[in-house]
Design a protein around this motif. Structure first.
Motif, PDB file in Angstrom:
ATOM      1  N   LEU A  52     -23.577  47.416 -57.265  1.00 36.57           N
ATOM      2  CA  LEU A  52     -24.812  47.354 -55.610  1.00 36.57           C
ATOM      3  C   LEU A  52     -24.328  46.898 -54.825  1.00 36.57           C
ATOM      4  O   LEU A  52     -25.356  47.055 -53.376  1.00 36.57           O
ATOM      5  CB  LEU A  52     -26.552  48.361 -56.516  1.00 36.57           C
ATOM      6  N   ASP A  53     -24.165  45.533 -55.071  1.00 40.29           N
ATOM      7  CA  ASP A  53     -24.178  44.787 -54.194  1.00 40.29           C
ATOM      8  C   ASP A  53     -22.861  45.044 -52.794  1.00 40.29           C
ATOM      9  O   ASP A  53     -22.398  45.389 -53.186  1.00 40.29           O
ATOM     10  CB  ASP A  53     -23.845  43.092 -54.163  1.00 40.29           C
ATOM     11  N   SER A  54     -23.389  43.841 -51.901  1.00 42.31           N
ATOM     12  CA  SER A  54     -22.365  44.069 -50.358  1.00 42.31           C
ATOM     13  C   SER A  54     -21.166  43.116 -50.931  1.00 42.31           C
ATOM     14  O   SER A  54     -21.527  41.639 -51.566  1.00 42.31           O
ATOM     15  CB  SER A  54     -22.930  44.443 -49.479  1.00 42.31           C
ATOM     16  N   GLY A  55     -20.563  43.048 -49.811  1.00 37.63           N
ATOM     17  CA  GLY A  55     -19.142  41.903 -49.323  1.00 37.63           C
ATOM     18  C   GLY A  55     -18.510  41.406 -50.662  1.00 37.63           C
ATOM     19  O   GLY A  55     -18.193  42.108 -51.948  1.00 37.63           O
ATOM     20  N   GLU A  56     -18.121  40.332 -51.278  1.00 36.78           N
ATOM     21  CA  GLU A  56     -17.847  39.554 -52.241  1.00 36.78           C
ATOM     22  C   GLU A  56     -18.669  40.097 -53.028  1.00 36.78           C
ATOM     23  O   GLU A  56     -17.714  40.035 -54.616  1.00 36.78           O
ATOM     24  CB  GLU A  56     -17.480  37.783 -52.403  1.00 36.78           C
ATOM     25  N   ASN A  57     -19.576  40.009 -53.347  1.00 36.47           N
ATOM     26  CA  ASN A  57     -20.445  40.271 -54.569  1.00 36.47           C
ATOM     27  C   ASN A  57     -20.402  42.015 -55.083  1.00 36.47           C
ATOM     28  O   ASN A  57     -21.070  41.998 -56.288  1.00 36.47           O
ATOM     29  CB  ASN A  57     -21.941  40.574 -53.790  1.00 36.47           C
ATOM     30  N   GLY A  58     -19.734  42.945 -54.786  1.00 38.96           N
ATOM     31  CA  GLY A  58     -19.421  43.867 -54.773  1.00 38.96           C
ATOM     32  C   GLY A  58     -17.935  44.059 -55.580  1.00 38.96           C
ATOM     33  O   GLY A  58     -17.714  45.032 -55.814  1.00 38.96           O
ATOM     34  N   LYS A  59     -17.267  43.284 -55.279  1.00 38.96           N
ATOM     35  CA  LYS A  59     -16.044  43.253 -56.080  1.00 38.96           C
ATOM     36  C   LYS A  59     -15.739  42.720 -57.446  1.00 38.96           C
ATOM     37  O   LYS A  59     -16.807  42.403 -57.217  1.00 38.96           O
ATOM     38  CB  LYS A  59     -15.137  42.576 -55.634  1.00 38.96           C
ATOM     39  N   ILE A  60     -14.812  43.816 -57.507  1.00 47.52           N
ATOM     40  CA  ILE A  60     -15.021  43.610 -59.480  1.00 47.52           C
ATOM     41  C   ILE A  60     -13.365  43.489 -59.764  1.00 47.52           C
ATOM     42  O   ILE A  60     -12.176  44.473 -59.405  1.00 47.52           O
ATOM     43  CB  ILE A  60     -15.250  45.022 -59.604  1.00 47.52           C
ATOM     44  N   SER A  61     -13.134  43.290 -61.083  1.00 46.98           N
ATOM     45  CA  SER A  61     -12.325  43.004 -61.996  1.00 46.98           C
ATOM     46  C   SER A  61     -12.453  43.822 -63.340  1.00 46.98           C
ATOM     47  O   SER A  61     -13.274  43.782 -63.965  1.00 46.98           O
ATOM     48  CB  SER A  61     -11.607  41.609 -62.379  1.00 46.98           C
ATOM     49  N   ASN A  74     -12.762  48.486 -82.646  1.00 46.57           N
ATOM     50  CA  ASN A  74     -13.950  47.977 -81.414  1.00 46.57           C
ATOM     51  C   ASN A  74     -13.702  47.404 -80.163  1.00 46.57           C
ATOM     52  O   ASN A  74     -13.284  46.275 -80.493  1.00 46.57           O
ATOM     53  CB  ASN A  74     -14.843  47.170 -81.919  1.00 46.57           C
ATOM     54  N   ILE A  75     -13.725  48.206 -78.927  1.00 49.46           N
ATOM     55  CA  ILE A  75     -13.109  47.613 -78.280  1.00 49.46           C
ATOM     56  C   ILE A  75     -13.953  47.365 -76.640  1.00 49.46           C
ATOM     57  O   ILE A  75     -14.950  47.962 -76.586  1.00 49.46           O
ATOM     58  CB  ILE A  75     -12.391  48.508 -77.349  1.00 49.46           C
ATOM     59  N   THR A  76     -13.817  46.086 -76.403  1.00 50.40           N
ATOM     60  CA  THR A  76     -15.080  45.237 -75.366  1.00 50.40           C
ATOM     61  C   THR A  76     -14.481  45.868 -73.977  1.00 50.40           C
ATOM     62  O   THR A  76     -13.673  45.240 -73.536  1.00 50.40           O
ATOM     63  CB  THR A  76     -15.068  43.731 -75.919  1.00 50.40           C
ATOM     64  N   ILE A  77     -15.497  46.666 -72.919  1.00 49.15           N
ATOM     65  CA  ILE A  77     -14.706  46.934 -71.755  1.00 49.15           C
ATOM     66  C   ILE A  77     -15.401  45.641 -70.714  1.00 49.15           C
ATOM     67  O   ILE A  77     -16.967  45.969 -70.882  1.00 49.15           O
ATOM     68  CB  ILE A  77     -14.882  47.885 -71.469  1.00 49.15           C
ATOM     69  N   THR A  78     -14.544  44.925 -70.428  1.00 46.99           N
ATOM     70  CA  THR A  78     -15.671  43.243 -69.874  1.00 46.99           C
ATOM     71  C   THR A  78     -15.352  44.086 -68.270  1.00 46.99           C
ATOM     72  O   THR A  78     -14.032  43.669 -67.649  1.00 46.99           O
ATOM     73  CB  THR A  78     -14.904  42.250 -70.191  1.00 46.99           C
ATOM     74  N   VAL A  79     -16.461  44.198 -67.413  1.00 44.71           N
ATOM     75  CA  VAL A  79     -16.204  43.970 -65.363  1.00 44.71           C
ATOM     76  C   VAL A  79     -17.032  43.083 -65.298  1.00 44.71           C
ATOM     77  O   VAL A  79     -17.871  43.115 -65.259  1.00 44.71           O
ATOM     78  CB  VAL A  79     -17.314  45.627 -65.515  1.00 44.71           C
ATOM     79  N   THR A  80     -16.367  42.277 -64.171  1.00 42.00           N
ATOM     80  CA  THR A  80     -17.156  40.866 -63.452  1.00 42.00           C
ATOM     81  C   THR A  80     -16.723  41.525 -62.101  1.00 42.00           C
ATOM     82  O   THR A  80     -15.527  41.530 -61.275  1.00 42.00           O
ATOM     83  CB  THR A  80     -15.877  39.999 -63.679  1.00 42.00           C
ATOM     84  N   ASP A  81     -18.125  40.884 -61.539  1.00 40.57           N
ATOM     85  CA  ASP A  81     -18.136  40.734 -60.266  1.00 40.57           C
ATOM     86  C   ASP A  81     -17.454  39.420 -59.451  1.00 40.57           C
ATOM     87  O   ASP A  81     -17.226  38.523 -60.171  1.00 40.57           O
ATOM     88  CB  ASP A  81     -18.826  40.889 -59.279  1.00 40.57           C
ATOM     89  N   LEU A  82     -16.999  39.218 -57.834  1.00 39.42           N
ATOM     90  CA  LEU A  82     -16.636  37.759 -57.606  1.00 39.42           C
ATOM     91  C   LEU A  82     -17.687  37.104 -56.542  1.00 39.42           C
ATOM     92  O   LEU A  82     -17.406  36.571 -55.836  1.00 39.42           O
ATOM     93  CB  LEU A  82     -15.301  38.469 -56.331  1.00 39.42           C
ATOM     94  N   GLY A  83     -19.026  37.386 -56.927  1.00 40.10           N
ATOM     95  CA  GLY A  83     -19.944  36.465 -56.094  1.00 40.10           C
ATOM     96  C   GLY A  83     -20.220  35.608 -57.250  1.00 40.10           C
ATOM     97  O   GLY A  83     -19.818  34.885 -57.970  1.00 40.10           O
ATOM     98  N   THR A  84     -21.170  34.344 -56.403  1.00 37.14           N
ATOM     99  CA  THR A  84     -21.405  33.628 -56.981  1.00 37.14           C
ATOM    100  C   THR A  84     -23.044  33.712 -56.612  1.00 37.14           C
ATOM    101  O   THR A  84     -24.091  33.993 -56.307  1.00 37.14           O
ATOM    102  CB  THR A  84     -21.674  32.340 -56.185  1.00 37.14           C
ATOM    103  N   PRO A  85     -23.559  32.764 -58.408  1.00 39.58           N
ATOM    104  CA  PRO A  85     -23.242  33.612 -59.683  1.00 39.58           C
ATOM    105  C   PRO A  85     -22.219  34.433 -59.737  1.00 39.58           C
ATOM    106  O   PRO A  85     -22.953  35.706 -60.085  1.00 39.58           O
ATOM    107  CB  PRO A  85     -23.749  32.607 -60.406  1.00 39.58           C
ATOM    108  N   THR A  86     -21.342  34.352 -60.150  1.00 42.65           N
ATOM    109  CA  THR A  86     -20.337  34.984 -61.803  1.00 42.65           C
ATOM    110  C   THR A  86     -21.490  36.504 -61.917  1.00 42.65           C
ATOM    111  O   THR A  86     -22.300  35.836 -62.695  1.00 42.65           O
ATOM    112  CB  THR A  86     -19.292  34.816 -62.671  1.00 42.65           C
TER     113      THR A  86
END
Length: 798
Positions: free
Chosen positions: A374-383, A418-430
């Motif tokens: 829901l964030d915008s800019g770099e805060n909304g980019k995801i890996s 057991n699979i763990t899907i990890t989704v991380t944004d590029l904001g600060t802090p991550t």
């Protein structure tokens, strides 16, 4: 022919892929837009997606086409048979978009095989379903009598949840001589009323006015809302407060704490005294602004009342009013810009998930999901990533990911992952979000259920309540999933005469066995049947076991007295000579019990006696004997009550009543029982004794003759009549002793009695017992005839 069909199918797939490629390229530039009017009923038609994709209806379902949207909020549904896209529910534009116009809902059309998608939008068109509403139904406007014509007074505006032409169009005021109303427009497009003075006021002529302000929207038909305007005419205060600047612009971070100072405004008034005292307030503040900000009325400091959220609202336009002690006021506007911070973790929306996965299968799609922030800019980019030591991999297309098997899986080496899907944004802090999923490997059905025992023995006590749980069986299956789910059943009995379905039932899920009706030990002592356990695999496998049910006896039958008869007819009297020795057998009480085992063991007890101590009872055989020598002082008539009790738990019992008559010898006439004698005879016992004595002396000779004749006749006819004899009418006439069916006996039986003599000892014989078939309550038990009362009145049962 088959090769030609495959070629045509492949050509269609290639053409469809080029079509999708074209749609996706076109969608990259501008999404495809559809529209629907708000409040349209659910399941209404939106568009034919099959026609948009140039597909025939029979080909549509093969491509695995689905409609997905952010947050998995499905406002649309897809008919896989017709290819029509329909509304999933009734849409309310105000709930979805508020005042935002146009109201556009973004969604994607997703194809699973081959994996492809294109963007689309659904515009919700507003209808005029809300009327204008004034937050304040009454407004007070203080106007100085010195105000010249043309002076304007801003009024509080009404709010309309609709947008566009359905929003507020203009304001009108009730007819009057002094004021008219103008409709003004703010920078954000909202309209508010402004009161214009047309004629100078005279407080002495008219101190107050009451007007009706009406807000009209531009819908068809138009809707309206009203508020009352109270105008108070004041004395002269000719200088209004003025702010240092009419417009303020402020930026504030969305994570600012409650109580944070946003800005401080300041206004001055050149008047002196009370007319120069200024107070600050929020002017024309909406409900949202009033909940978010507060202002100090003395200092003009504006502070936060609640936490800000950039994702909900990015800016606020706040109007501040500075009013002096009189009627004059000044106004300024503050534009508050909310700055985004990385305060939202990424979100994962699972669109499809498959588990279990068949073992040895080639590359298989396990899950399809989308990620968003829901964030915008770099805060909304995801890996996005998963663990490296698993036989799975991720494939991505923009914000969509597919989880696939990297190689065929082997259940014997590992049954689940057991699979763990990890989704991380590029904001600060991550910020990151983890989603754990468990992928199971499917099994095949290769093991039959196995019972814990090959045979079961169950015990149930008779007279049980229906639906009683009598036991359980259990079987296990080494397979997993549905292959290990066991269903229990009753197998057809081998005995065709056994009605198994009326006796027991089985719970198919847990193997509990229930008795369907009350069991009777006397009718059924045991039965056996076979049960089956079947798994739910394909093909199904089964096994069976033997169940034996033993019925336990309960003490549910009371003792039944066969002799003496207790049928309420004329009582049977036992004659005892006064010369009897101690231990003389008076009679024998005979009883039976329909139960078995210790429940049928009977004991006898002398409960009541006319003269205690004269008779005694043998506990185990029911014999009644004299306990001492008889004397002349002993009463002639005695009544004995015998208690017959079984050995059950709790014990059951019955009573028998014996009537004993003491006679000097068997020539003494038979006397009636006390119960049968008249009340007058009981009252005058002396008269009875005199009559008896006289009758005895007078009939002594006649009795001897009759006794001699009777003995002769009985001896002559015994062989021919098997115990029958003819006795002339006399003091002891021959008669039948009748025993009616009582207790648990359902029929009657009789004994024919006669008197015999001639051997020096008199005896009564019960000859030829007239006994019907023995009642079914006592199967296998039979009383045989020719039971004899000898000189000691022994009663023999063979």
């Amino acid at each position: 022919m088959e090769a030609s069909g495959k070629l045509i199918c492949r050509q269609r797939q290639v053409l469809f892929c080029f079509l999708l490629l074209g749609l996706s390229l076109a969608g990259a530039a501008e999404p495809r837009r559809y529209s629907v009017v708000e409040e349209t009923e659910g399941s209404s038609f939106v568009t034919s997606l099959a026609k948009d994709l140039a597909l025939e209806q029979r080909e549509f379902s093969r491509w695995g086409i689905r409609v997905v949207s952010r947050g998995n909020k499905l406002h649309l549904q897809l008919n896989q048979e017709t290819g029509d896209m329909l509304l999933n529910e009734k849409l309310d534009r105000e709930d979805l978009c508020g005042h935002t116009e146009p109201c556009v809902l973004h969604f994607q059309v997703l194809l699973e095989s081959p994996f492809e998608f294109f963007q689309a939008e659904l515009q919700v068109i507003d209808i005029n379903d809300h009327s204008p509403v004034f937050l304040d139904k009454e407004m007070l406007v203080k106007v100085s009598e010195s105000s010249p014509p043309g002076t304007t007074f801003p009024l509080k505006n009404a709010e309309d949840l609709d947008v566009g032409q359905n929003n507020i169009e203009n304001y009108v005021i009730s007819p009057n001589s002094y004021f008219r109303v103008l409709t003004r427009k703010r920078s954000d497009g909202r309209k508010y009323p402004e009161l214009v003075l047309d004629k100078a006021l005279d407080r002495e002529a008219e101190a107050e006015l009451r007007l009706t302000l009406t807000a009209l929207d531009g819908g068809s038909p138009p809707r309206s809302g009203t508020a009352q305007v109270y105008i108070e005419v004041l004395d002269v205060n000719d200088n209004a407060p003025e702010f240092e600047q009419p417009f303020y612009r402020v930026q504030i971070s969305e994570d600012s704490p409650i109580g944070f100072l946003v800005v401080k405004v300041s206004a001055t008034d050149v008047d002196t005294g009370v007319n120069g005292e200024i107070s600050y307030s929020l002017f024309q503040a909406s409900d949202e602004i009033g909940k978010t900000f507060k202002i100090n009325p003395l200092t003009g400091e504006i502070e936060l009342k609640k936490q800000l959220d950039f994702e909900k609202l990015q800016s606020y336009e706040v109007n501040i009013e500075a009013r002096d002690a009189g009627t004059l006021s000044g106004k300024c506007t503050i534009l508050i810009q909310v700055m985004d911070v990385n305060d939202h973790a990424p979100e994962v929306t699972m669109s499809a998930f498959t588990s279990p996965i068949p073992e040895n299968a080639p590359e298989t799609v396990v899950a399809l999901f989308s990620v968003s922030d829901l964030d915008s800019g770099e805060n909304g980019k995801i890996s996005c990533s998963i663990q490296e030591d698993l036989p799975f991999l991720l494939k991505s297309a923009e914000n969509f990911y597919t989880l696939l098997t990297e190689r065929p899986l082997d259940r014997e080496s590992r049954g689940e992952y057991n699979i763990t899907i990890t989704v991380t944004d590029l904001g600060t802090p991550t910020l990151k979000t983890q989603l754990n999923i468990t992928v199971l490997v499917a099994d095949v059905n290769d093991n039959a259920p196995a019972f814990t025992q090959t045979s079961y023995t169950l015990f149930v006590r008779e007279n049980n309540s229906p639906a009683l749980h009598i036991g359980s069986i259990s079987a296990t299956d080494r397979d997993s999933g549905t292959n290990a789910q066991v269903t229990y059943s009753l197998l057809p009995p081998q005995d065709p005469h056994l009605s198994l379905t009326s006796l027991v039932s089985i719970n198919a899920d847990n193997g509990h066995l229930f008795a369907l009706r009350s069991l009777d030990y006397e009718a059924l002592q045991e039965f056996e049947f076979r049960v089956g356990a079947t798994d739910r695999g394909s093909p199904a496998l089964s096994s069976e076991a033997l169940v034996r049910v033993l019925v336990l006896d309960a003490n549910d039958n009371s003792p039944f007295v066969l002799y003496p008869l207790q049928n309420g007819s004329a009582p049977c009297t036992e004659l005892v000579p006064r010369a009897a020795e101690p231990g003389y057998l008076v009679t024998k009480v005979v009883a039976v019990d329909g139960d078995s085992g210790q429940n049928a063991w009977l004991s006898y007890q002398l409960l009541k006696a006319t003269e205690p101590g004269l008779f005694r009872m043998w506990a185990h055989n029911g014999e009644v004997r004299t306990s001492r020598l008889l004397s002349e002082r002993d009463a002639a008539k005695h009544r004995l009550v015998v208690l017959i009790k079984d050995n059950g738990e709790p014990p059951r019992s019955a009573t028998a009543t014996l009537h004993v008559l003491l006679v000097d010898d068997f020539s003494q006439p038979y006397l009636p029982l006390p119960e049968a004698a008249p009340a007058q005879a009981q009252a005058d016992s002396l008269t009875v004794y005199l009559v008896v004595a006289l009758a005895s002396v007078s009939s002594l000779f006649l009795f001897s003759v009759l006794l001699f004749v009777a003995v002769r006749l009985c001896r002559g006819s015994r062989a021919a009549s098997v115990g029958r004899c003819s006795v002339p009418e006399g003091h002891f006439p021959g008669h039948l002793v009748d025993v009616s069916g009582t207790g648990t006996l359902s029929q009657s039986y009789q004994y024919e009695v006669c008197l015999a003599g001639g051997s020096g000892t008199n005896e009564f014989k019960f000859l030829k017992p007239i006994i019907p078939d023995f009642p079914p309550q006592f199967p296998g038990k039979e009383i045989q005839g020719n039971s004899t009362f000898s000189n000691n009145f022994g009663f023999n049962i063979q």
